[in-house]
Design a protein around this motif. Structure first.
Motif, PDB file in Angstrom:
ATOM      1  N   LEU A  26       0.831  -1.208   0.000  1.00  0.00           N
ATOM      2  CA  LEU A  26       0.000   0.000   0.000  1.00  0.00           C
ATOM      3  C   LEU A  26       0.864   1.256   0.000  1.00  0.00           C
ATOM      4  CD1 LEU A  26      -2.819  -0.852   2.608  1.00  0.00           C
ATOM      5  CD2 LEU A  26      -2.985  -0.900   0.118  1.00  0.00           C
ATOM      6  N   GLN A  27       1.911   1.238   0.817  1.00  0.00           N
ATOM      7  CA  GLN A  27       2.728   2.435   0.966  1.00  0.00           C
ATOM      8  C   GLN A  27       3.597   2.723  -0.258  1.00  0.00           C
ATOM      9  OE1 GLN A  27       4.509   1.589   4.925  1.00  0.00           O
ATOM     10  NE2 GLN A  27       3.308   3.326   5.676  1.00  0.00           N
ATOM     11  N   GLN A  28       3.619   1.818  -1.194  1.00  0.00           N
ATOM     12  CA  GLN A  28       4.347   2.051  -2.435  1.00  0.00           C
ATOM     13  C   GLN A  28       3.474   2.725  -3.504  1.00  0.00           C
ATOM     14  OE1 GLN A  28       5.817  -1.838  -3.509  1.00  0.00           O
ATOM     15  NE2 GLN A  28       7.084  -1.999  -1.675  1.00  0.00           N
ATOM     16  N   HIS A  29       2.231   3.019  -3.174  1.00  0.00           N
ATOM     17  CA  HIS A  29       1.301   3.618  -4.131  1.00  0.00           C
ATOM     18  C   HIS A  29       0.822   4.979  -3.634  1.00  0.00           C
ATOM     19  CE1 HIS A  29       1.258  -0.597  -5.396  1.00  0.00           C
ATOM     20  NE2 HIS A  29       0.778  -0.179  -6.562  1.00  0.00           N
ATOM     21  N   ASN A  30       0.242   5.725  -4.537  1.00  0.00           N
ATOM     22  CA  ASN A  30      -0.296   7.043  -4.224  1.00  0.00           C
ATOM     23  C   ASN A  30      -1.682   6.887  -3.597  1.00  0.00           C
ATOM     24  OD1 ASN A  30      -0.658   9.862  -4.161  1.00  0.00           O
ATOM     25  ND2 ASN A  30      -1.624   9.848  -6.200  1.00  0.00           N
ATOM     26  N   VAL A  31      -1.703   6.332  -2.384  1.00  0.00           N
ATOM     27  CA  VAL A  31      -2.955   6.043  -1.694  1.00  0.00           C
ATOM     28  C   VAL A  31      -2.969   6.777  -0.357  1.00  0.00           C
ATOM     29  CG1 VAL A  31      -1.956   3.900  -0.790  1.00  0.00           C
ATOM     30  CG2 VAL A  31      -4.429   4.211  -0.753  1.00  0.00           C
ATOM     31  N   TRP A  32      -4.100   7.366  -0.045  1.00  0.00           N
ATOM     32  CA  TRP A  32      -4.288   8.062   1.224  1.00  0.00           C
ATOM     33  C   TRP A  32      -4.678   7.024   2.274  1.00  0.00           C
ATOM     34  CZ3 TRP A  32      -9.260  10.794   3.045  1.00  0.00           C
ATOM     35  CH2 TRP A  32      -9.007  11.549   4.206  1.00  0.00           C
ATOM     36  N   ILE A  33      -3.778   6.700   3.190  1.00  0.00           N
ATOM     37  CA  ILE A  33      -4.067   5.743   4.258  1.00  0.00           C
ATOM     38  C   ILE A  33      -4.547   6.559   5.450  1.00  0.00           C
ATOM     39  CG2 ILE A  33      -3.188   3.863   5.662  1.00  0.00           C
ATOM     40  CD1 ILE A  33      -1.084   3.355   3.535  1.00  0.00           C
ATOM     41  N   ALA A  34      -5.833   6.506   5.695  1.00  0.00           N
ATOM     42  CA  ALA A  34      -6.481   7.392   6.658  1.00  0.00           C
ATOM     43  C   ALA A  34      -7.197   6.578   7.722  1.00  0.00           C
ATOM     44  CB  ALA A  34      -7.492   8.291   5.938  1.00  0.00           C
ATOM     45  N   THR A  35      -7.495   7.214   8.849  1.00  0.00           N
ATOM     46  CA  THR A  35      -8.406   6.605   9.803  1.00  0.00           C
ATOM     47  C   THR A  35      -9.834   6.772   9.283  1.00  0.00           C
ATOM     48  OG1 THR A  35      -8.695   8.639  11.072  1.00  0.00           O
ATOM     49  CG2 THR A  35      -6.876   7.164  11.725  1.00  0.00           C
ATOM     50  N   ALA A  36     -10.738   6.021   9.865  1.00  0.00           N
ATOM     51  CA  ALA A  36     -12.144   6.169   9.491  1.00  0.00           C
ATOM     52  C   ALA A  36     -12.631   7.591   9.784  1.00  0.00           C
ATOM     53  CB  ALA A  36     -12.987   5.142  10.245  1.00  0.00           C
ATOM     54  N   GLU A  37     -12.184   8.151  10.900  1.00  0.00           N
ATOM     55  CA  GLU A  37     -12.563   9.526  11.241  1.00  0.00           C
ATOM     56  C   GLU A  37     -12.109  10.499  10.164  1.00  0.00           C
ATOM     57  OE1 GLU A  37     -11.915  12.809  14.840  1.00  0.00           O
ATOM     58  OE2 GLU A  37     -10.856  10.900  14.885  1.00  0.00           O
ATOM     59  N   GLN A  38     -10.878  10.369   9.695  1.00  0.00           N
ATOM     60  CA  GLN A  38     -10.360  11.267   8.664  1.00  0.00           C
ATOM     61  C   GLN A  38     -11.108  11.094   7.347  1.00  0.00           C
ATOM     62  OE1 GLN A  38      -6.333   9.826   8.931  1.00  0.00           O
ATOM     63  NE2 GLN A  38      -5.614  11.642  10.039  1.00  0.00           N
ATOM     64  N   ALA A  39     -11.361   9.844   6.966  1.00  0.00           N
ATOM     65  CA  ALA A  39     -12.063   9.591   5.710  1.00  0.00           C
ATOM     66  C   ALA A  39     -13.486  10.129   5.768  1.00  0.00           C
ATOM     67  CB  ALA A  39     -12.064   8.099   5.407  1.00  0.00           C
ATOM     68  N   ALA A  40     -14.147   9.933   6.899  1.00  0.00           N
ATOM     69  CA  ALA A  40     -15.523  10.426   7.035  1.00  0.00           C
ATOM     70  C   ALA A  40     -15.559  11.949   7.016  1.00  0.00           C
ATOM     71  CB  ALA A  40     -16.142   9.896   8.320  1.00  0.00           C
ATOM     72  N   ALA A  41     -14.595  12.603   7.673  1.00  0.00           N
ATOM     73  CA  ALA A  41     -14.543  14.061   7.667  1.00  0.00           C
ATOM     74  C   ALA A  41     -14.355  14.582   6.246  1.00  0.00           C
ATOM     75  CB  ALA A  41     -13.422  14.559   8.574  1.00  0.00           C
ATOM     76  N   HIS A  42     -13.510  13.919   5.479  1.00  0.00           N
ATOM     77  CA  HIS A  42     -13.338  14.319   4.080  1.00  0.00           C
ATOM     78  C   HIS A  42     -14.626  14.122   3.304  1.00  0.00           C
ATOM     79  CE1 HIS A  42     -11.753  14.832   0.064  1.00  0.00           C
ATOM     80  NE2 HIS A  42     -12.204  13.635  -0.243  1.00  0.00           N
ATOM     81  N   TRP A  43     -15.312  13.007   3.537  1.00  0.00           N
ATOM     82  CA  TRP A  43     -16.525  12.740   2.762  1.00  0.00           C
ATOM     83  C   TRP A  43     -17.638  13.725   3.095  1.00  0.00           C
ATOM     84  CZ3 TRP A  43     -15.630  10.011  -1.309  1.00  0.00           C
ATOM     85  CH2 TRP A  43     -16.700   9.655  -2.134  1.00  0.00           C
ATOM     86  N   GLN A  44     -17.576  14.333   4.261  1.00  0.00           N
ATOM     87  CA  GLN A  44     -18.560  15.358   4.600  1.00  0.00           C
ATOM     88  C   GLN A  44     -18.458  16.562   3.676  1.00  0.00           C
ATOM     89  OE1 GLN A  44     -21.098  15.348   6.552  1.00  0.00           O
ATOM     90  NE2 GLN A  44     -20.766  13.599   7.917  1.00  0.00           N
ATOM     91  N   THR A  45     -17.358  16.715   2.962  1.00  0.00           N
ATOM     92  CA  THR A  45     -17.225  17.805   1.996  1.00  0.00           C
ATOM     93  C   THR A  45     -17.881  17.461   0.663  1.00  0.00           C
ATOM     94  OG1 THR A  45     -15.103  17.048   1.048  1.00  0.00           O
ATOM     95  CG2 THR A  45     -15.007  18.388   3.055  1.00  0.00           C
TER      96      THR A  45
END
Length: 295
Positions: A251-270
């Motif tokens: 995963l860390q070899q790719h352009n992927v945002w490894i986030a917590t569920a809290e961070q992902a949900a906060a982003h999706w609120q946008t």
């Protein structure tokens, strides 16, 4: 072909690490007959005794944060261990007070379980709880609205999509799961009583890693949300922790945002509300809101 990025900072896809820490309470819900059978229960206590430590060490090595979902009774019984999880910067999410089959509860009982669970977890961890995962079974219509009223911002209980979405009529973010991205369908096993009932499990480690890797490449190609659901007693063995290390390295070899569920949900609120044709919206219109999903 790749999709335009939906994720912050130009990341092509997102990945979320979630860990279900149920100690013996999950198996007691699944197979109540094992109560008092310490030899059998020791299979699940292994997560508390060894698996949590191995997961914390690996996540610290990789400088990654996870979202740990648990019923509050686990934190009551293992407060020091849960406080160590919090001290390492990980998120704690609620799976009710005890590990229950929500299918057997009324809506009022479900709300009471979530409320008591969140209150206990907040008291033990000193952190506001904003995430929820159904311990088992289906939730009743109206629980999504009750979760929002309780201050819950995300759930990871349902399936049926590759991207986060909102529960219809709310801004509660659902972070959907897939069985192929969980350790339990590959590895959960006990000889007597037989788990799974037909026996035959413990998949080859290399093939399991290949499955999860191939899934990631698909999720990444299309800019989706790759969510792992792990268990300390399963992935935290001396051998399988190496499988997870290899997966995280990839995963860390790719352009992927490894986030917590809290961070992902906060982003999706946008993001805007579900569109009219989103499957969750269609299903709600068809059923009149009578929906729920197996955890």
């Amino acid at each position: 072909m790749t999709e335009p990025s939906r994720w912050p900072l130009g990341f092509q896809s997102a990945a979320i690490l979630t860990i279900d820490f149920n100690d013996i309470h999950g198996i007691l819900t699944q197979a109540p007959a094992v109560a008092g059978r310490d030899k059998t229960l020791s299979v699940w206590r292994y997560g508390t005794l060894r698996g949590v430590d191995r997961l914390l060490a690996l996540l610290a090595e990789k400088q990654l944060k996870a979202s740990w979902c648990m019923p509050a009774i686990v934190a009551e019984e293992q407060p020091g261990l849960v406080q160590r999880i919090v001290a390492d910067g990980h998120e704690i999410a609620c799976s009710g007070y005890t590990h229950e089959d929500f299918s057997l509860l009324t809506l009022e009982q479900q709300i009471a379980s979530v409320t008591r669970g969140c209150d206990k977890l907040t008291h033990i961890t000193g952190r506001k709880i904003i995430g929820f995962r159904t311990p088992a079974g289906q939730w009743k219509p109206g629980l999504a609205q009750a979760l929002i009223a309780r201050g819950i911002q995300w759930s990871s209980s349902w399936r049926g999509d590759d991207l986060p979405y909102f529960h219809p009529g709310t801004r509660l973010v659902e972070l959907p799961m897939h069985y192929t991205l969980e350790d339990e369908p590959y590895f959960a096993f006990n000889l007597s009583p037989a788990i799974p009932p037909g026996q035959s499990r413990i998949a080859p480690y290399g093939e399991t890693l290949a499955n999860m890797t191939q899934d990631f490449h698909g999720f990444h190609r299309f800019g989706l949300c790759y969510l792992l659901r792990l268990h300390p007693e399963i992935i935290g063995t001396a051998g399988r922790i190496g499988l997870l290390r290899a997966l995280l390295d990839m995963l860390q070899q790719h352009n992927v945002w490894i986030a917590t569920a809290e961070q992902a949900a906060a982003h999706w609120q946008t993001q805007p509300d579900n569109d009219f044709c989103h499957p969750a919206e269609v299903f709600t219109r068809i059923t009149g809101g009578a929906h729920g999903e197996l955890a």
